[in-house]
Motif scaffolding. Structure first.
Motif, PDB file in Angstrom:
ATOM      1  N   GLU A  58       0.850  -1.192   0.000  1.00 34.76           N
ATOM      2  CA  GLU A  58       0.000   0.000   0.000  1.00 34.76           C
ATOM      3  C   GLU A  58       0.882   1.236   0.000  1.00 34.76           C
ATOM      4  O   GLU A  58       1.792   1.360   0.823  1.00 34.76           O
ATOM      5  CB  GLU A  58      -0.904  -0.018   1.234  1.00 34.76           C
ATOM      6  CG  GLU A  58      -1.866   1.139   1.331  1.00 34.76           C
ATOM      7  CD  GLU A  58      -2.704   1.075   2.596  1.00 34.76           C
ATOM      8  OE1 GLU A  58      -3.928   1.196   2.494  1.00 34.76           O
ATOM      9  OE2 GLU A  58      -2.127   0.907   3.682  1.00 34.76           O
ATOM     10  N   SER A  59       0.632   2.153  -0.910  1.00 36.16           N
ATOM     11  CA  SER A  59       1.396   3.396  -0.965  1.00 36.16           C
ATOM     12  C   SER A  59       0.535   4.456  -1.633  1.00 36.16           C
ATOM     13  O   SER A  59      -0.251   4.154  -2.531  1.00 36.16           O
ATOM     14  CB  SER A  59       2.697   3.196  -1.759  1.00 36.16           C
ATOM     15  OG  SER A  59       3.459   4.378  -1.781  1.00 36.16           O
ATOM     16  N   PHE A  60       0.689   5.691  -1.188  1.00 37.90           N
ATOM     17  CA  PHE A  60      -0.115   6.786  -1.718  1.00 37.90           C
ATOM     18  C   PHE A  60       0.790   7.937  -2.150  1.00 37.90           C
ATOM     19  O   PHE A  60       1.747   8.279  -1.454  1.00 37.90           O
ATOM     20  CB  PHE A  60      -1.096   7.308  -0.672  1.00 37.90           C
ATOM     21  CG  PHE A  60      -1.938   6.242  -0.028  1.00 37.90           C
ATOM     22  CD1 PHE A  60      -2.758   5.426  -0.785  1.00 37.90           C
ATOM     23  CD2 PHE A  60      -1.905   6.059   1.347  1.00 37.90           C
ATOM     24  CE1 PHE A  60      -3.528   4.444  -0.191  1.00 37.90           C
ATOM     25  CE2 PHE A  60      -2.672   5.079   1.955  1.00 37.90           C
ATOM     26  CZ  PHE A  60      -3.487   4.268   1.177  1.00 37.90           C
ATOM     27  N   SER A  61       0.469   8.532  -3.295  1.00 39.28           N
ATOM     28  CA  SER A  61       1.162   9.728  -3.752  1.00 39.28           C
ATOM     29  C   SER A  61       0.139  10.686  -4.331  1.00 39.28           C
ATOM     30  O   SER A  61      -0.799  10.268  -5.022  1.00 39.28           O
ATOM     31  CB  SER A  61       2.203   9.385  -4.824  1.00 39.28           C
ATOM     32  OG  SER A  61       2.812  10.560  -5.329  1.00 39.28           O
ATOM     33  N   ARG A  62       0.320  11.944  -4.060  1.00 35.64           N
ATOM     34  CA  ARG A  62      -0.618  12.947  -4.569  1.00 35.64           C
ATOM     35  C   ARG A  62      -0.593  13.017  -6.093  1.00 35.64           C
ATOM     36  O   ARG A  62      -1.534  13.508  -6.718  1.00 35.64           O
ATOM     37  CB  ARG A  62      -0.292  14.305  -3.953  1.00 35.64           C
ATOM     38  CG  ARG A  62      -1.477  15.242  -3.892  1.00 35.64           C
ATOM     39  CD  ARG A  62      -1.190  16.499  -3.086  1.00 35.64           C
ATOM     40  NE  ARG A  62      -2.351  17.367  -3.074  1.00 35.64           N
ATOM     41  CZ  ARG A  62      -3.330  17.316  -2.174  1.00 35.64           C
ATOM     42  NH1 ARG A  62      -3.260  16.437  -1.198  1.00 35.64           N
ATOM     43  NH2 ARG A  62      -4.360  18.122  -2.247  1.00 35.64           N
ATOM     44  N   ALA A  63       0.463  12.498  -6.697  1.00 43.36           N
ATOM     45  CA  ALA A  63       0.553  12.482  -8.150  1.00 43.36           C
ATOM     46  C   ALA A  63      -0.506  11.581  -8.778  1.00 43.36           C
ATOM     47  O   ALA A  63      -0.860  11.751  -9.944  1.00 43.36           O
ATOM     48  CB  ALA A  63       1.945  12.012  -8.581  1.00 43.36           C
ATOM     49  N   VAL A  64      -1.023  10.607  -8.012  1.00 42.01           N
ATOM     50  CA  VAL A  64      -2.005   9.651  -8.540  1.00 42.01           C
ATOM     51  C   VAL A  64      -3.344   9.760  -7.818  1.00 42.01           C
ATOM     52  O   VAL A  64      -4.399   9.781  -8.450  1.00 42.01           O
ATOM     53  CB  VAL A  64      -1.457   8.208  -8.429  1.00 42.01           C
ATOM     54  CG1 VAL A  64      -2.532   7.195  -8.814  1.00 42.01           C
ATOM     55  CG2 VAL A  64      -0.225   8.041  -9.299  1.00 42.01           C
ATOM     56  N   VAL A  65      -3.316   9.803  -6.505  1.00 41.53           N
ATOM     57  CA  VAL A  65      -4.549   9.838  -5.712  1.00 41.53           C
ATOM     58  C   VAL A  65      -5.258  11.170  -5.921  1.00 41.53           C
ATOM     59  O   VAL A  65      -4.624  12.224  -5.985  1.00 41.53           O
ATOM     60  CB  VAL A  65      -4.230   9.620  -4.217  1.00 41.53           C
ATOM     61  CG1 VAL A  65      -5.500   9.663  -3.384  1.00 41.53           C
ATOM     62  CG2 VAL A  65      -3.513   8.294  -4.022  1.00 41.53           C
ATOM     63  N   SER A  66      -6.574  11.133  -6.032  1.00 32.88           N
ATOM     64  CA  SER A  66      -7.351  12.353  -6.245  1.00 32.88           C
ATOM     65  C   SER A  66      -7.112  13.355  -5.121  1.00 32.88           C
ATOM     66  O   SER A  66      -6.754  12.981  -4.000  1.00 32.88           O
ATOM     67  CB  SER A  66      -8.836  12.018  -6.323  1.00 32.88           C
ATOM     68  OG  SER A  66      -9.300  11.530  -5.076  1.00 32.88           O
ATOM     69  N   ALA A  67      -7.323  14.628  -5.426  1.00 34.71           N
ATOM     70  CA  ALA A  67      -7.064  15.682  -4.440  1.00 34.71           C
ATOM     71  C   ALA A  67      -7.907  15.490  -3.177  1.00 34.71           C
ATOM     72  O   ALA A  67      -7.408  15.633  -2.057  1.00 34.71           O
ATOM     73  CB  ALA A  67      -7.333  17.051  -5.058  1.00 34.71           C
ATOM     74  N   ASP A  68      -9.189  15.145  -3.351  1.00 32.65           N
ATOM     75  CA  ASP A  68     -10.068  14.975  -2.191  1.00 32.65           C
ATOM     76  C   ASP A  68      -9.576  13.852  -1.288  1.00 32.65           C
ATOM     77  O   ASP A  68      -9.502  14.005  -0.057  1.00 32.65           O
ATOM     78  CB  ASP A  68     -11.499  14.685  -2.638  1.00 32.65           C
ATOM     79  CG  ASP A  68     -12.187  15.896  -3.230  1.00 32.65           C
ATOM     80  OD1 ASP A  68     -11.666  17.016  -3.044  1.00 32.65           O
ATOM     81  OD2 ASP A  68     -13.244  15.729  -3.870  1.00 32.65           O
ATOM     82  N   LEU A  69      -9.234  12.713  -1.880  1.00 36.20           N
ATOM     83  CA  LEU A  69      -8.778  11.585  -1.079  1.00 36.20           C
ATOM     84  C   LEU A  69      -7.383  11.834  -0.523  1.00 36.20           C
ATOM     85  O   LEU A  69      -7.076  11.429   0.612  1.00 36.20           O
ATOM     86  CB  LEU A  69      -8.802  10.298  -1.906  1.00 36.20           C
ATOM     87  CG  LEU A  69      -8.504   8.999  -1.159  1.00 36.20           C
ATOM     88  CD1 LEU A  69      -9.389   8.847   0.072  1.00 36.20           C
ATOM     89  CD2 LEU A  69      -8.676   7.800  -2.084  1.00 36.20           C
ATOM     90  N   SER A  70      -6.534  12.515  -1.293  1.00 33.34           N
ATOM     91  CA  SER A  70      -5.210  12.878  -0.781  1.00 33.34           C
ATOM     92  C   SER A  70      -5.335  13.735   0.465  1.00 33.34           C
ATOM     93  O   SER A  70      -4.607  13.549   1.446  1.00 33.34           O
ATOM     94  CB  SER A  70      -4.405  13.628  -1.850  1.00 33.34           C
ATOM     95  OG  SER A  70      -4.015  12.786  -2.900  1.00 33.34           O
ATOM     96  N   ASP A  71      -6.269  14.680   0.440  1.00 37.80           N
ATOM     97  CA  ASP A  71      -6.485  15.535   1.605  1.00 37.80           C
ATOM     98  C   ASP A  71      -6.939  14.707   2.804  1.00 37.80           C
ATOM     99  O   ASP A  71      -6.466  14.901   3.929  1.00 37.80           O
ATOM    100  CB  ASP A  71      -7.539  16.601   1.293  1.00 37.80           C
ATOM    101  CG  ASP A  71      -7.071  17.626   0.269  1.00 37.80           C
ATOM    102  OD1 ASP A  71      -5.859  17.643  -0.039  1.00 37.80           O
ATOM    103  OD2 ASP A  71      -7.921  18.379  -0.230  1.00 37.80           O
ATOM    104  N   ARG A  72      -7.830  13.774   2.554  1.00 36.71           N
ATOM    105  CA  ARG A  72      -8.361  12.934   3.630  1.00 36.71           C
ATOM    106  C   ARG A  72      -7.268  12.074   4.242  1.00 36.71           C
ATOM    107  O   ARG A  72      -7.240  11.849   5.460  1.00 36.71           O
ATOM    108  CB  ARG A  72      -9.489  12.067   3.087  1.00 36.71           C
ATOM    109  CG  ARG A  72     -10.114  11.139   4.114  1.00 36.71           C
ATOM    110  CD  ARG A  72     -11.300  10.407   3.517  1.00 36.71           C
ATOM    111  NE  ARG A  72     -11.872   9.469   4.459  1.00 36.71           N
ATOM    112  CZ  ARG A  72     -12.923   8.702   4.203  1.00 36.71           C
ATOM    113  NH1 ARG A  72     -13.513   8.774   3.032  1.00 36.71           N
ATOM    114  NH2 ARG A  72     -13.386   7.864   5.111  1.00 36.71           N
ATOM    115  N   LEU A  73      -6.351  11.579   3.409  1.00 34.12           N
ATOM    116  CA  LEU A  73      -5.277  10.708   3.872  1.00 34.12           C
ATOM    117  C   LEU A  73      -4.026  11.484   4.278  1.00 34.12           C
ATOM    118  O   LEU A  73      -3.027  10.878   4.651  1.00 34.12           O
ATOM    119  CB  LEU A  73      -4.914   9.708   2.767  1.00 34.12           C
ATOM    120  CG  LEU A  73      -6.014   8.713   2.362  1.00 34.12           C
ATOM    121  CD1 LEU A  73      -5.577   7.916   1.151  1.00 34.12           C
ATOM    122  CD2 LEU A  73      -6.362   7.788   3.521  1.00 34.12           C
ATOM    123  N   ALA A  74      -4.091  12.819   4.206  1.00 35.41           N
ATOM    124  CA  ALA A  74      -2.949  13.686   4.536  1.00 35.41           C
ATOM    125  C   ALA A  74      -1.740  13.365   3.666  1.00 35.41           C
ATOM    126  O   ALA A  74      -0.604  13.317   4.129  1.00 35.41           O
ATOM    127  CB  ALA A  74      -2.592  13.578   6.021  1.00 35.41           C
TER     128      ALA A  74
END
Length: 283
Positions: free
Chosen positions: A241-257
């Protein structure tokens, strides 16, 4: 060898037909067995299309989610609890509809920073709600995983010990511990004890680096963690599992910090993670 999974947000920030097809195809090309699909908004998932895409590429689909503050089964407000229960029922319908057998994550509370401890009335609601979910899931052959998350993302279950206490109280055999090493890095005393404590009730594992980027470039003691998995004979899924603002939507990126672009090439990240996890599991 444990089944290897990858979170869909490595590939796509939403779940349109094009994003679904890209995520499923990329999962198979990168050599993974399982695609973990976020069901934060179950209504946004085209179940028939997703099932067909998974079948075409020979990928197993599972789902995860965290609830919202206005749909939270750990709330003392019965209306909020009812919305949370409906959200979980919808997510379970997605899992069964795509032919999956696992629903996990923060299925017990909102994925949010609370401003006070869990209300005892809310805890009672949470136990009752999880018991209902577990029984409905069992009738469909689905396992429910409780993922302890850090104190900034829930006030209900932050440690494996907390998850086990809830599992004991829920009292249903298809409820397991969903252990995420990223959260364990914040809340547990080390990376061995929670694996041993969960024991046979460990049913799903999330692998992520301390900063959510490339494995091996942060502070997680992966040798200790994977050693504990081997020592205890854990044979279940291990999902990256990994998250980057380059891929994750802005709304979900905000939610996941997710405030930074920790990576931009999902395939490079995914193939690196697969090599890393495979080496760690077979060492």
């Amino acid at each position: 060898m444990n089944p290897l999974g990858i979170h869909a947000l490595v590939w796509a920030g939403g779940w349109s037909h094009e994003e679904c097809e890209h995520a499923v195809r990329s999962t198979r090309e990168a050599g993974y067995d399982i695609l973990e699909i976020p069901a934060l908004d179950p209504a946004s998932i085209d179940i028939a299309h997703t099932k067909a895409a998974l079948a075409e590429h020979g990928v197993r689909g599972v789902c995860s989610l965290g609830l919202d503050l206005d749909a939270d089964i750990s709330s003392p407000d019965p209306d909020v609890v009812a919305r949370g229960q409906a959200r979980l029922a919808d997510a379970l319908a997605v899992v069964t509809g795509i032919g999956g057998d696992y629903l996990g994550g923060a299925v017990y509370s909102a994925l949010a920073k609370y401003d006070r401890p869990l209300d005892p009335r809310g805890r009672d609601n949470m136990i009752a709600g999880l018991r209902t979910l577990a029984r409905d899931a069992a009738a469909q052959g689905v396992t429910v995983g409780l993922e302890p998350v850090n104190r900034y993302e829930s006030n209900a279950i932050n440690t494996v010990a907390g998850a086990l206490a809830v599992i004991d109280e829920v009292g249903e055999p298809n409820v397991v511990v969903h252990l995420d090493v990223y959260h364990a890095n914040i809340e547990e005393t080390d990376f061995v004890s929670p694996v041993r404590e969960a024991g046979s009730r460990l049913g799903y594992v999330h692998i992520g680096e301390s900063h959510r980027g490339y494995l091996g470039t942060g502070t997680i003691d992966f040798p200790a963690f994977f050693g504990a998995l081997r020592d205890t004979g854990y044979a279940g899924p291990v999902t990256f599992e990994s998250f980057s603002r380059a891929v994750v939507s802005a709304d979900l990126s905000d939610r996941l910090a997710v405030w930074r672009d920790l990576w931009s090439d999902g395939m490079d990240l995914a193939t690196h993670a697969r090599r890393f996890v495979t080496d760690a599991l077979t060492r």
